[in-house]
Design a protein around this motif. Structure first.
Motif, PDB file in Angstrom:
ATOM      1  N   ALA A 184      -7.278   7.739 -13.627  1.00  0.00           N
ATOM      2  CA  ALA A 184      -8.326   8.665 -14.045  1.00  0.00           C
ATOM      3  C   ALA A 184      -9.690   8.254 -13.501  1.00  0.00           C
ATOM      4  CB  ALA A 184      -8.379   8.734 -15.575  1.00  0.00           C
ATOM      5  N   ARG A 185      -9.764   7.058 -12.892  1.00  0.00           N
ATOM      6  CA  ARG A 185     -11.040   6.521 -12.435  1.00  0.00           C
ATOM      7  C   ARG A 185     -11.107   6.266 -10.941  1.00  0.00           C
ATOM      8  NH1 ARG A 185      -9.839   5.585 -17.481  1.00  0.00           N
ATOM      9  NH2 ARG A 185     -11.507   5.400 -19.031  1.00  0.00           N
ATOM     10  N   ALA A 186      -9.944   6.095 -10.280  1.00  0.00           N
ATOM     11  CA  ALA A 186      -9.924   5.813  -8.840  1.00  0.00           C
ATOM     12  C   ALA A 186      -8.493   6.006  -8.331  1.00  0.00           C
ATOM     13  CB  ALA A 186     -10.379   4.373  -8.576  1.00  0.00           C
ATOM     14  N   PRO A 187      -8.302   6.183  -7.016  1.00  0.00           N
ATOM     15  CA  PRO A 187      -6.938   6.275  -6.461  1.00  0.00           C
ATOM     16  C   PRO A 187      -6.144   5.024  -6.812  1.00  0.00           C
ATOM     17  CG  PRO A 187      -8.562   6.942  -4.827  1.00  0.00           C
ATOM     18  CD  PRO A 187      -9.332   6.350  -5.971  1.00  0.00           C
ATOM     19  N   THR A 188      -4.979   5.210  -7.432  1.00  0.00           N
ATOM     20  CA  THR A 188      -4.246   4.105  -8.060  1.00  0.00           C
ATOM     21  C   THR A 188      -2.778   4.142  -7.682  1.00  0.00           C
ATOM     22  OG1 THR A 188      -5.774   4.046  -9.936  1.00  0.00           O
ATOM     23  CG2 THR A 188      -3.588   3.117 -10.304  1.00  0.00           C
ATOM     24  N   ARG A 189      -2.174   2.947  -7.584  1.00  0.00           N
ATOM     25  CA  ARG A 189      -0.762   2.859  -7.222  1.00  0.00           C
ATOM     26  C   ARG A 189      -0.177   1.583  -7.818  1.00  0.00           C
ATOM     27  NH1 ARG A 189      -1.599   3.836  -2.289  1.00  0.00           N
ATOM     28  NH2 ARG A 189      -1.493   6.052  -2.701  1.00  0.00           N
ATOM     29  N   LEU A 206      14.038  -0.328   3.026  1.00  0.00           N
ATOM     30  CA  LEU A 206      12.676   0.011   2.654  1.00  0.00           C
ATOM     31  C   LEU A 206      11.827   0.349   3.871  1.00  0.00           C
ATOM     32  CD1 LEU A 206      11.979  -3.008   0.254  1.00  0.00           C
ATOM     33  CD2 LEU A 206      12.983  -0.796  -0.351  1.00  0.00           C
ATOM     34  N   GLN A 207      10.755   1.054   3.619  1.00  0.00           N
ATOM     35  CA  GLN A 207       9.635   1.155   4.548  1.00  0.00           C
ATOM     36  C   GLN A 207       8.383   0.883   3.722  1.00  0.00           C
ATOM     37  OE1 GLN A 207      10.181   5.153   6.314  1.00  0.00           O
ATOM     38  NE2 GLN A 207      10.798   4.115   8.205  1.00  0.00           N
ATOM     39  N   THR A 208       7.544  -0.032   4.205  1.00  0.00           N
ATOM     40  CA  THR A 208       6.412  -0.455   3.387  1.00  0.00           C
ATOM     41  C   THR A 208       5.252  -0.888   4.265  1.00  0.00           C
ATOM     42  OG1 THR A 208       5.784  -1.858   1.509  1.00  0.00           O
ATOM     43  CG2 THR A 208       7.171  -2.871   3.209  1.00  0.00           C
ATOM     44  N   LEU A 209       4.069  -0.890   3.688  1.00  0.00           N
ATOM     45  CA  LEU A 209       2.878  -1.439   4.323  1.00  0.00           C
ATOM     46  C   LEU A 209       2.376  -2.596   3.474  1.00  0.00           C
ATOM     47  CD1 LEU A 209       0.950   1.782   5.430  1.00  0.00           C
ATOM     48  CD2 LEU A 209       1.768  -0.040   6.947  1.00  0.00           C
ATOM     49  N   PHE A 210       2.392  -3.790   4.061  1.00  0.00           N
ATOM     50  CA  PHE A 210       1.910  -4.996   3.383  1.00  0.00           C
ATOM     51  C   PHE A 210       0.445  -5.244   3.754  1.00  0.00           C
ATOM     52  CE2 PHE A 210       6.470  -6.190   3.982  1.00  0.00           C
ATOM     53  CZ  PHE A 210       6.805  -6.505   2.673  1.00  0.00           C
ATOM     54  N   GLN A 211      -0.353  -5.593   2.774  1.00  0.00           N
ATOM     55  CA  GLN A 211      -1.718  -6.048   3.032  1.00  0.00           C
ATOM     56  C   GLN A 211      -2.035  -7.220   2.125  1.00  0.00           C
ATOM     57  OE1 GLN A 211      -4.979  -3.201   2.496  1.00  0.00           O
ATOM     58  NE2 GLN A 211      -6.022  -4.170   4.217  1.00  0.00           N
ATOM     59  N   TRP A 218      -0.131   8.006   0.750  1.00  0.00           N
ATOM     60  CA  TRP A 218       0.846   6.953   0.496  1.00  0.00           C
ATOM     61  C   TRP A 218       1.297   6.966  -0.962  1.00  0.00           C
ATOM     62  CZ3 TRP A 218      -2.523   2.726   3.254  1.00  0.00           C
ATOM     63  CH2 TRP A 218      -2.525   2.977   4.638  1.00  0.00           C
ATOM     64  N   ARG A 219       2.534   6.481  -1.182  1.00  0.00           N
ATOM     65  CA  ARG A 219       3.069   6.426  -2.547  1.00  0.00           C
ATOM     66  C   ARG A 219       4.040   5.254  -2.649  1.00  0.00           C
ATOM     67  NH1 ARG A 219       6.500  10.187  -0.089  1.00  0.00           N
ATOM     68  NH2 ARG A 219       8.722   9.707  -0.447  1.00  0.00           N
ATOM     69  N   ARG A 222       0.829  -1.201   0.000  1.00  0.00           N
ATOM     70  CA  ARG A 222       0.000   0.000   0.000  1.00  0.00           C
ATOM     71  C   ARG A 222       0.871   1.262   0.000  1.00  0.00           C
ATOM     72  NH1 ARG A 222      -5.228  -0.650   2.195  1.00  0.00           N
ATOM     73  NH2 ARG A 222      -5.497   1.515   1.471  1.00  0.00           N
ATOM     74  N   LEU A 223       2.067   1.132   0.541  1.00  0.00           N
ATOM     75  CA  LEU A 223       3.076   2.199   0.583  1.00  0.00           C
ATOM     76  C   LEU A 223       4.426   1.543   0.394  1.00  0.00           C
ATOM     77  CD1 LEU A 223       3.536   4.948   3.324  1.00  0.00           C
ATOM     78  CD2 LEU A 223       5.272   3.192   3.041  1.00  0.00           C
ATOM     79  N   LEU A 224       5.344   2.212  -0.325  1.00  0.00           N
ATOM     80  CA  LEU A 224       6.697   1.689  -0.480  1.00  0.00           C
ATOM     81  C   LEU A 224       7.672   2.852  -0.623  1.00  0.00           C
ATOM     82  CD1 LEU A 224       8.683  -0.645  -0.776  1.00  0.00           C
ATOM     83  CD2 LEU A 224       8.135  -0.741  -3.214  1.00  0.00           C
ATOM     84  N   HIS A 225       8.482   3.061   0.413  1.00  0.00           N
ATOM     85  CA  HIS A 225       9.519   4.086   0.397  1.00  0.00           C
ATOM     86  C   HIS A 225      10.890   3.421   0.381  1.00  0.00           C
ATOM     87  CE1 HIS A 225       6.746   7.236   2.558  1.00  0.00           C
ATOM     88  NE2 HIS A 225       6.316   6.897   1.355  1.00  0.00           N
ATOM     89  N   ILE A 226      11.798   3.975  -0.375  1.00  0.00           N
ATOM     90  CA  ILE A 226      13.193   3.522  -0.375  1.00  0.00           C
ATOM     91  C   ILE A 226      14.000   4.572   0.377  1.00  0.00           C
ATOM     92  CG2 ILE A 226      15.154   2.793  -1.773  1.00  0.00           C
ATOM     93  CD1 ILE A 226      13.144   2.273  -4.051  1.00  0.00           C
ATOM     94  N   VAL A 227      14.548   4.174   1.516  1.00  0.00           N
ATOM     95  CA  VAL A 227      15.169   5.156   2.414  1.00  0.00           C
ATOM     96  C   VAL A 227      16.692   5.058   2.444  1.00  0.00           C
ATOM     97  CG1 VAL A 227      13.091   5.299   3.834  1.00  0.00           C
ATOM     98  CG2 VAL A 227      14.877   3.643   4.439  1.00  0.00           C
TER      99      VAL A 227
END
Length: 284
Positions: free
Chosen positions: A231-236, A31-36, A207-208, A16-21
């Motif tokens: 263009a239709r919904a929040p997307t990642r 990394l910092q990330t949120l797994f679902q 989140w990004r 849901r989130l993935l940062h490279i630190v």
């Protein structure tokens, strides 16, 4: 289900989130990330053998049987436990290779937990996750079976509770090379670290995925899918791709979006989960 057979899910995951630190001296990235988890994935059928042999069917295109993470997990568990039992393993593959949904890692985790149960080993989740980490950085989250905040290479896990919307996931028809993405000069590698509390407080709109810009540049079909879906919904993007996902409040919205996608890309809908369905079946 009998004592000698098991049929188990190997669920997909989303980042849901993935940062490279940062980047470590060994070349791996911090990394910092949120797994679902998702209520969609592969299925692994296991049958105990008394002769110690391990047999896996069918073969995956481009993946040698002994290199398949299921076989590697099974042989590792045999070796580490000293178990003389074997298994027939049959995989129903639904998750695309190189899609960023964790399919191979999830298959490996399901093999570890399933064979632990089938062979009556009784190993702890901590020990199974330790074995899983030697197979891949994403295997431990599937072994532990709870949505999590991940740090390090993704193996330092803290359980979290996330919202559980519906998702529509598109596979743009390409396989993304994770080493290629992490080796790209243009990849963002120095996002300032944040705390888990701050990440959760910001919520999904903030989140990004730091890999997204690089994957867009390297894989035009992924960029096309991202543009169309956003263009239709929040997307990642999930992981290093290739799959992209949209977050939707209602199942009817997901169904409507799937109707728009039909014939354009391979796609599916799924519900977000905080607990892996694998653990529900096994009662872990």
């Amino acid at each position: 289900m009998t004592d000698a057979t098991l049929t188990l899910p190997a669920p997909a995951k989303l980042n849901r989130l993935l940062h490279i630190v940062g980047r470590r001296s060994d070349g791996y990235h911090e990394l910092q990330t949120l797994f679902q988890f998702l209520d969609h994935g592969d299925t692994l059928h296991l049958r105990r053998r008394e002769d110690g042999e391990l047999r896996l069917t069918p073969e995956l295109p481009g993946v040698a049987r002994e290199e398949n993470l299921i076989m590697r997990a099974a042989r590792l568990l045999q070796t580490e436990s000293g178990c003389r039992l074997g298994a027939d393993l049959r995989l129903e593959k639904r998750l695309p290779l190189g899609g960023g949904l964790g399919g191979g890692s999830s298959d490996a985790a399901t093999a570890l937990l399933g064979l632990d149960a089938l062979w009556g080993l009784g190993l702890s989740l901590e020990r199974l996750a330790e074995l899983g980490l030697s197979l891949g950085a994403d295997v431990p989250v599937f072994v532990h079976g709870h949505a999590a905040w991940g740090e390090g290479v993704g193996e330092r896990l803290t359980p979290v509770v996330l919202d559980t919307p519906w998702f529509v996931v598109i596979h743009p028809g390409v396989a993304v090379s994770t080493p290629g993405v992490f080796g790209a000069d243009e990849l963002t590698r120095h996002t300032p670290p944040i705390t888990m509390a701050r990440a959760l407080q910001g919520g999904a709109p903030s989140w990004r995925n730091d890999c997204e810009a690089t994957v867009r540049a390297l894989y035009p079909p992924v960029a096309e899918a991202l543009d169309w879906l956003s263009a239709r919904a929040p997307t990642r993007l999930t992981g290093t791709g290739a799959c992209v996902f949209a977050r939707l409040a209602r199942e009817s919205d997901a169904d409507r979006l799937l109707g728009e996608i039909a014939g354009r890309w391979q796609a599916f809908k799924a519900r977000g989960l905080n607990r892996s369905p694998l653990h529900d079946v096994l009662g872990r």
